[in-house]
Each structure stands twice: as structure tokens, then as C-alpha cells.
Write a protein that holds these residues in place. Structure first.
Motif, short mmCIF file in Angstrom:
data_model
loop_
_atom_site.label_atom_id
_atom_site.label_comp_id
_atom_site.label_asym_id
_atom_site.label_seq_id
_atom_site.Cartn_x
_atom_site.Cartn_y
_atom_site.Cartn_z
N ALA A 176 37.22 30.93 43.46
CA ALA A 176 36.61 32.37 43.42
C ALA A 176 36.56 32.87 44.67
O ALA A 176 36.76 34.09 44.85
CB ALA A 176 35.35 32.18 42.49
N ILE A 177 36.09 31.82 45.72
CA ILE A 177 36.09 32.41 47.08
C ILE A 177 37.67 32.84 47.74
O ILE A 177 37.66 33.85 48.37
CB ILE A 177 35.61 31.41 47.96
N LEU A 178 38.53 32.03 47.32
CA LEU A 178 39.89 32.49 47.80
C LEU A 178 40.45 33.93 47.08
O LEU A 178 40.75 34.54 47.74
CB LEU A 178 40.71 31.44 47.26
N ALA A 179 39.99 34.00 46.08
CA ALA A 179 40.26 35.32 45.14
C ALA A 179 39.51 36.44 45.84
O ALA A 179 40.12 37.67 45.73
CB ALA A 179 39.99 35.00 43.75
N ALA A 180 38.49 36.07 46.45
CA ALA A 180 37.62 37.28 47.24
C ALA A 180 37.99 37.48 48.41
O ALA A 180 37.72 38.29 49.25
CB ALA A 180 36.15 36.79 47.14
N PHE A 196 26.64 29.21 38.81
CA PHE A 196 27.62 30.17 38.98
C PHE A 196 28.86 29.47 37.96
O PHE A 196 29.49 30.16 37.18
CB PHE A 196 28.07 30.14 40.51
N GLU A 197 29.11 28.28 38.31
CA GLU A 197 30.28 27.41 37.72
C GLU A 197 30.17 27.42 36.09
O GLU A 197 31.19 27.31 35.40
CB GLU A 197 30.42 26.01 38.22
N ALA A 198 28.97 27.71 35.45
CA ALA A 198 28.73 27.75 34.27
C ALA A 198 29.39 28.99 33.58
O ALA A 198 29.23 28.94 32.29
CB ALA A 198 27.34 27.52 33.88
N VAL A 199 29.72 30.02 34.51
CA VAL A 199 30.33 31.03 33.85
C VAL A 199 31.84 30.90 33.20
O VAL A 199 32.59 30.41 34.32
CB VAL A 199 30.42 32.55 34.74
N PRO A 200 32.03 30.78 32.08
CA PRO A 200 33.35 30.27 31.85
C PRO A 200 34.45 31.13 31.98
O PRO A 200 35.74 30.76 32.09
CB PRO A 200 33.08 30.01 30.37
N ASP A 201 34.24 32.49 32.00
CA ASP A 201 35.50 33.57 32.32
C ASP A 201 35.71 33.32 33.71
O ASP A 201 34.96 33.90 34.61
CB ASP A 201 34.97 34.76 31.54
N GLN A 202 37.01 33.34 33.95
CA GLN A 202 37.58 33.10 35.34
C GLN A 202 37.29 34.65 36.06
O GLN A 202 36.97 35.06 37.10
CB GLN A 202 38.99 32.88 35.48
N GLN A 203 37.61 35.76 35.25
CA GLN A 203 37.65 36.98 35.87
C GLN A 203 36.30 37.37 36.09
O GLN A 203 36.15 37.94 37.18
CB GLN A 203 38.27 38.14 34.86
N MET A 204 35.28 36.84 35.41
CA MET A 204 33.82 37.30 35.49
C MET A 204 33.45 36.36 36.53
O MET A 204 32.69 36.87 37.56
CB MET A 204 33.00 37.03 34.22
N ARG A 205 33.90 35.21 36.79
CA ARG A 205 33.64 34.39 37.93
C ARG A 205 33.94 34.92 39.39
O ARG A 205 33.20 35.22 40.22
CB ARG A 205 33.97 32.83 38.09
N HIS A 206 35.28 35.53 39.29
CA HIS A 206 35.97 35.94 40.31
C HIS A 206 34.97 37.38 40.91
O HIS A 206 34.90 37.48 41.99
CB HIS A 206 37.27 36.18 40.22
N MET A 207 34.77 38.15 40.08
CA MET A 207 34.02 39.47 40.25
C MET A 207 32.75 39.11 40.75
O MET A 207 32.37 39.62 41.74
CB MET A 207 34.17 40.20 38.93
N LEU A 208 32.22 38.12 40.21
CA LEU A 208 30.86 37.90 40.50
C LEU A 208 30.65 37.26 42.07
O LEU A 208 29.97 37.68 42.88
CB LEU A 208 30.18 36.78 39.83
N MET A 209 31.60 36.31 42.18
CA MET A 209 31.68 35.88 43.65
C MET A 209 32.24 36.97 44.52
O MET A 209 31.59 36.87 45.96
CB MET A 209 32.81 34.72 43.84
#
Length: 324
Positions: free
Chosen positions: A115-119, A301-314
Motif C-alpha cells: 500500500a505504501i508503494l502504491a501511494a 490496517f492489514e485486516a482490511v481485505p479489499d486491496q483497493q480500499m487498503r491502498h486508498m486508506l494508506m
């Protein structure tokens, strides 16, 4: 060693949080893995009642658990076996027979780092033990992401041994306080942060000052929610009304968060609630901007299963911590 790097921009360590010159790439974000806990469920020992109190604490399997078949319902130690349909003491439901159940699979740095890389940032990782031993210079990093998962003080079966798996021990408190005093940026997420820091501790315990002065939080309650639905409020971090969901289901892919914390801004602090549990509006996240910046979530944070949602949050978390 204790520090792993992925696409890292090396920086010179200085005595305060590093701010790169205009036009240069920022230093990496440091992911600190503080989720070491593996344990069985809580035990019930009262009179003739003996068994596993998983409504209180389900424990954390080591990797994947193949043994859990369902919640125990017969706790009477004098309850005798009659037949396989009435097996007596220890009888359990069969709701999870043949189900693989994920626990601490020890690979959550990957989810944070991805998620950090995606940000748009690079990242490095370190164990919490390395940070507490002084082997990592936190001021070399743009922000620190402390991954706590379901870490919390857990008693041993023998009461003569002290509890294990404290979420933020004193040595970590000291390291993070020093980092905050240098103007650091801190992201902390986990299910038991305020419970472990504040519940049952005397008022003079250093954990109270750390929670108030560094994280700017106070504890409201544990077992704060069941549905896993969270809504952003205020708009300081994520646009107000944005919905998130963390995992509350036993299964093979991701551990279940059964008892997240409700944590609130510390009394008198300018910090603000930035997430609430949708089912009851209890505070699920607190953000602070001042001489340092801190964002604390009552769910991992890692318990959010949806990747797009995790990336958005990070992405929003790092914008809040590292933006102007």
C-alpha cells in the motif's frame, strides 16, 4: 539484520525527522512489525466451570489453524459423556469443522508495504525488537507505520510468568516518544492499542503519558464493534462518509478482528476522531497534528481485505502525515 528495504531512497541520519530538499524523493516509510502474538483462547476457570472463553478472547492461531471446530458450550467439568451427540464436558459446536482459520501468518508487512508503494513512497521494514534495541534510527524515515495487529498482553497458563506480547512496551514507548519529539510522523493500527496501554494500569504508569502526549488518545472500550464497518468522519484524513470494512469472518485468508478498540481523542487534546464504527458511532480512529503528527486506528490496517480500499486508506494516511 533487522531492516529490510524495498525500492529505498537512502538518506543521511540526522537528529530530527528528515525533510528532503524540494524536488528530491522523500525518504522511505518504515514499517515496524509489532505483531508477534500467537496464543490460545481465553480460559474460563470458575467453580466447576472449565473451558475456552472465546467470546472474551479467541486467541491468535500460529499461521493456519486446522483444529477449531466451533465454540464450546458445555463447561461443567462434572458433565459426563453419554454418547457422541452428548459428549459432556468440552462439547463444542461443529460450525467450523474442516475450516482452515487464519491467524498470525506473519506476512503483514507485505500488505503495508504494498500500500505504501502504491501511494508513491518506498518503504523499509524492521522488527519491534530491533527498534526497542536501538538498532534502527527512526529519524531517517519519512514516517513510521507501527503494525500491531492483535498484539496485547497475554497471560501464560502458569501465573508465575509475566504476560507476553505487550503491544507497546516501555522501550517502544520511549523510542516513539523520542521520534515524536523530533517532529516525527506516526501511524499506529491494531485491535488492542488503547486496551493494552490503558486498561487496568495505575494512573502513574508511563503508558498513560505516552497515550496522551504521543498518540493523543484515551481508551473508551474494548469489544467496540462486531460488523467490521467503519465510516470516515470530519474529512481530515479520508473524505467524510467514505466506508471501510475490516475482516470479521473466520477463514483461511485473513485473521478475524473480533474485539477492536474504541479510542477517543485525549482530554484537552486538539486531536480529532476521524473514523467511527458504523453500527454504534463509537470512535475508531484518532488523528493529531501539532509538533508531531500521529494517526491511531482501533482496528488493524492489514485486516482490511479489499486491496483497493487498503491502498486508498494508506494514501490518505500518508497525505495527512506528510502533507503540508
Amino acid at each position: 539484520e533487522v531492516v529490510l528495504r524495498a525500492n529505498v531512497v537512502e538518506v543521511e541520519a540526522v537528529g530530527h525527522a528528515f525533510v528532503p530538499p524540494v524536488g528530491e524523493a522523500p525518504p522511505p516509510v518504515l514499517v515496524v512489525n509489532g505483531f508477534d502474538r500467537v496464543s490460545g483462547p481465553a480460559r474460563l476457570e470458575a467453580g466447576s466451570q472449565r473451558g475456552f472463553a472465546d467470546w472474551w478472547d479467541e486467541g491468535v492461531p500460529d499461521g493456519l489453524d486446522f483444529h477449531y471446530i466451533g465454540a464450546q458450550y458445555d463447561f461443567d467439568m462434572f458433565s459426563e459423556w453419554q454418547d457422541d451427540d452428548a459428549p459432556g464436558h468440552g462439547a463444542s459446536h461443529g460450525t467450523h469443522e474442516t475450516t482452515r482459520i487464519a491467524g498470525n501468518t506473519k506476512d503483514f508487512v507485505q500488505l503495508h508495504g504494498d500500500a505504501i508503494l502504491a501511494a508513491g513512497y518506498s518503504f523499509a521494514s524492521a522488527s519491534d525488537e530491533a527498534v526497542m534495541a536501538g538498532q534502527v534510527n527512526l529519524t531517517s524515515y519519512a514516517a513510521v507505520d507501527l503494525l500491531l495487529g492483535e498484539e496485547k498482553r497475554t497471560p501464560w497458563p502458569k501465573p508465575t510468568r509475566p504476560p507476553a506480547f505487550e503491544a507497546i512496551p516501555l522501550a517502544m514507548q520511549n523510542a516513539l516518544r523520542s521520534y515524536a519529539q523530533s517532529g516525527g510522523r506516526l501511524f499506529v493500527s491494531g485491535a488492542y492499542i488503547s486496551t493494552d496501554l490503558l486498561e487496568g494500569r495505575p494512573a502513574n504508569d508511563p503508558a498513560h503519558a505516552f497515550a496522551t502526549e504521543v498518540l493523543h488518545i484515551q481508551h473508551r472500550t474494548n469489544h467496540a464493534a462486531q460488523t467490521g464497518e467503519v465510516v470516515a468522519v470530519g474529512g481530515a484524513v479520508v473524505p467524510a462518509g467514505t466506508a471501510l470494512r475490516y475482516n470479521v469472518t473466520r477463514g483461511p485468508h485473513l485473521y478475524r478482528v473480533e474485539a477492536p478498540d474504541a479510542l477517543e481523542p485525549a482530554s484537552g487534546s486538539p486531536a480529532q476522531t476521524v473514523f467511527r464504527y458504523a453500527e454504534n458511532t463509537k470512535s475508531a480512529g484518532v488523528a493529531f497534528r501539532g509538533s508531531h503528527r500521529a494517526l491511531t486506528l482501533g482496528f488493524p490496517f492489514e485486516a482490511v481485505p479489499d486491496q483497493q480500499m487498503r491502498h486508498m486508506l494508506m494514501r490518505h494516511v500518508l497525505t495527512y502525515l506528510l502533507g503540508p
